[in-house]
Design an enzyme around this catalytic site. Structure first.
Site, short mmCIF file in Angstrom:
data_model
loop_
_atom_site.label_atom_id
_atom_site.label_comp_id
_atom_site.label_asym_id
_atom_site.label_seq_id
_atom_site.Cartn_x
_atom_site.Cartn_y
_atom_site.Cartn_z
N HIS A 297 0.85 -1.19 0.00
CA HIS A 297 0.00 0.00 0.00
C HIS A 297 0.89 1.24 0.00
CE1 HIS A 297 -2.94 -2.78 2.26
NE2 HIS A 297 -3.32 -2.71 0.99
N TYR A 470 4.00 0.62 4.74
CA TYR A 470 4.67 -0.42 5.55
C TYR A 470 3.99 -1.78 5.45
CZ TYR A 470 5.98 4.09 7.58
OH TYR A 470 6.38 5.40 7.76
N HIS A 471 3.44 -2.12 4.27
CA HIS A 471 2.68 -3.36 4.14
C HIS A 471 3.16 -4.23 2.97
CE1 HIS A 471 -0.87 -0.89 6.00
NE2 HIS A 471 0.00 -1.29 6.92
N PRO A 472 4.44 -4.48 2.79
CA PRO A 472 4.86 -5.32 1.65
C PRO A 472 4.39 -6.76 1.80
CG PRO A 472 6.72 -4.91 3.12
CD PRO A 472 5.60 -4.04 3.59
#
Length: 530
Positions: A297, A470-472
């Site tokens: 995101h 911060y959502h890989p």
């Protein structure tokens, strides 16, 4: 130095690793858990507001610089990942969201396994959840992961919700219920009684810390997976300056995250043959999809100045900080019981009723460390985040330094549809700022500036400020790298249980979805033992 074999070796002590370790220990297995970071964080991280002191520090975060992004005028960004026991759950903003029904149904369709559908995954969420504020069929109240509303809401946040209502955006009191669309307060992984962070390490691992079947080694960097005849038999890792070797009886379980997990596989000779050969790494299994399908995101700030004294500016310094800290210690009340990100809106765009944008409300000036140009002041940051991105990136081995950091290409806004959606989302944020009662609080536009709302100006702003949320996920996806049971295809004794296994990113903050995936992974592992 060789180490006695454990039934399972778990690489990575973040959210997924903590949960899976706990489930295996409860089932009678022996587990060696290896975590690269320290065993615990600073005590401030337990406070809901405390994480903000560490956002720009590498003390508990590992920074992964990205390769230059041509679609962003050549910018190189940073993607941080948690580096301590508990992983991201021990240092993140604690938002507890699950995503949309369609997210999980797409996993089921892609894998052919109905066990990944929303209806099948819901019990994994509810069983772990100890929610103090919501109940019913969508929530659990007795689980170890404590979930609650925040203990404090800033008046600016309340005004944001009222402005959304003025535009016809409905109030949503449960983003994890039947409907995601609307504006409302977010729940967080916080123990409502203690007003303290509920990390995966505390919720799942802590009850087993003295169990002799569990061995936890922190500050341990796994260097290689060891394979014999196509089967993973153990790992080599560095600890306290020494290289150690650990053997496994059943499986090595990768839970290091969507960047570190594929990077370890690549360093171990599991990945695209051509890339490995270029890096002079022996190809042990040609797995062309390892490291591909990276999704994250991304978000762009829309920042406005507020009337003096509004929001959280200056509340974390000097006498204000002392006053709020004392109030927290005495009563567990006040701004310290807030994460500073108290509400958001999930917004559809166009004719699709599914929300495409998650719009955060942050009652202060919030900028990424790679962006400058605004002096600290009383302000409000509305942050449109692309919840269902179409763009894809990759994590590849660096042939010049295979053991160093990987080449991370997030591909933010590479797909033109993503860029158009972000542009529309910024205009939606501007509409909310112009609606009452926010418009009476706002004194002017800061970023973009008051005259910077043309399409060209917005595009420049997007390219200059877009950042990770911060959502890989997705770099070892089910159906591409693993089978539906999360076993790595073509390699025996190796399973992946973290966010890298997600084939499509959920339309929400990813800590709760990662825990649910890990819960089903533990179930699958234990079914295989039966």
């Amino acid at each position: 130095m060789a180490q006695a074999a454990a039934d399972y070796i778990i690489v990575g002590g973040g959210s997924a690793g903590c949960l899976v370790a706990a489930r295996l220990i409860e089932a009678g297995a022996t587990v060696l858990l290896l975590e690269e970071g320290p065993p615990r964080g600073h005590p401030l991280l337990d406070l809901p507001a405390g994480y903000m002191k560490f956002l720009n520090s590498e003390r508990y975060l590992k920074y992964y610089p990205t390769v230059p992004q041509p679609q962003l005028d050549g910018r190189s960004l940073i993607i941080p990942q948690g580096r301590l026991l508990g992983g991201g759950s021990a240092i993140n903003a604690m938002v507890y969201l699950r995503g949309q029904r369609e997210d999980y149904d797409s996993w089921a369709a892609m894998t052919g396994d109905p066990g990944w559908s929303y209806d099948a995954m819901l019990p994994h969420f509810t069983a772990m959840e100890g929610n103090t504020d919501l109940a019913g069929p969508f929530h659990g109240t007795d689980g170890p992961l404590k979930v609650s509303h925040l203990g404090h809401m800033n008046p600016v946040t309340a005004a944001f919700l009222q402005s959304c209502a003025a535009l016809g955006i409905p109030l949503n009191e449960d983003f994890n219920g039947a409907v995601q669309a609307g504006a409302g307060r977010m729940q967080h992984t916080i123990d409502a009684g203690l007003r303290r962070r509920s990390s995966a390490a505390r919720a799942f691992l802590a009850p087993h810390r003295r169990n002799p079947r569990l061995t936890i080694v922190t500050r341990a960097r796994v260097q290689r997976l060891r394979l014999v005849a196509g089967r993973v038999i153990g790992v080599d890792y560095q600890h306290l300056g020494q290289t150690r070797r650990a053997e496994v009886g059943q499986e090595v379980i990768l839970a290091a995250g969507a960047i570190a997990t594929p990077h370890l596989m690549l360093r171990s000779g599991l990945g695209p043959a051509a890339d490995l050969q270029t890096a002079a790494i022996a190809v042990l299994a040609d797995l062309p999809e390892v490291g591909l399908n990276l999704q994250d995101h991304c978000e762009v700030p829309v920042i406005s100045a507020l009337q003096r004294g509004m929001g959280y500016f200056g509340q974390d310094r000097g006498l204000n900080m002392l006053r709020h800290g004392l109030r927290y210690l005495l009563s567990r009340r006040g701004p310290v019981t807030s994460t500073g990100v108290e509400a958001c809106a999930f917004l559809p765009l166009g004719d699709d009723p599914r929300p495409l944008i998650q719009l955060y409300c942050v009652p202060t000036v919030y900028l990424d460390r790679t962006v400058s140009g605004i002096d600290p002041t009383w302000g409000l940051t509305l942050t449109p985040c692309l919840a269902r991105p179409q763009s894809r990136g990759s994590v590849r081995i660096n042939p010049a330094d295979p053991d160093g950091l990987p080449l991370v290409d997030p591909g933010f806004l590479r797909d033109p549809a993503d860029f158009a959606a972000m542009r529309a989302a910024i205009r939606r944020a501007r509409d909310i700022l112009a609606a009452p009662p926010l418009r009476e609080m706002v004194t002017g536009a800061l970023l973009p500036g008051a005259g910077d709302w043309s399409e060209d100006a917005l595009d420049r702003h997007i390219r200059a400020t877009v950042k990770t949320n911060y959502h890989p996920v997705g770099t070892c996806a089910m159906g591409r790298v693993t089978d539906a049971a999360l076993r790595v295809m073509g390699v025996a004794g190796l399973r992946i249980v973290d966010a890298s296994a997600m084939p499509v990113i959920p339309a929400a903050n990813t800590n709760a979805p990662t825990l649910a995936l890990a819960s089903r992974a533990a179930q699958l592992i234990l079914q295989g033992r039966a």
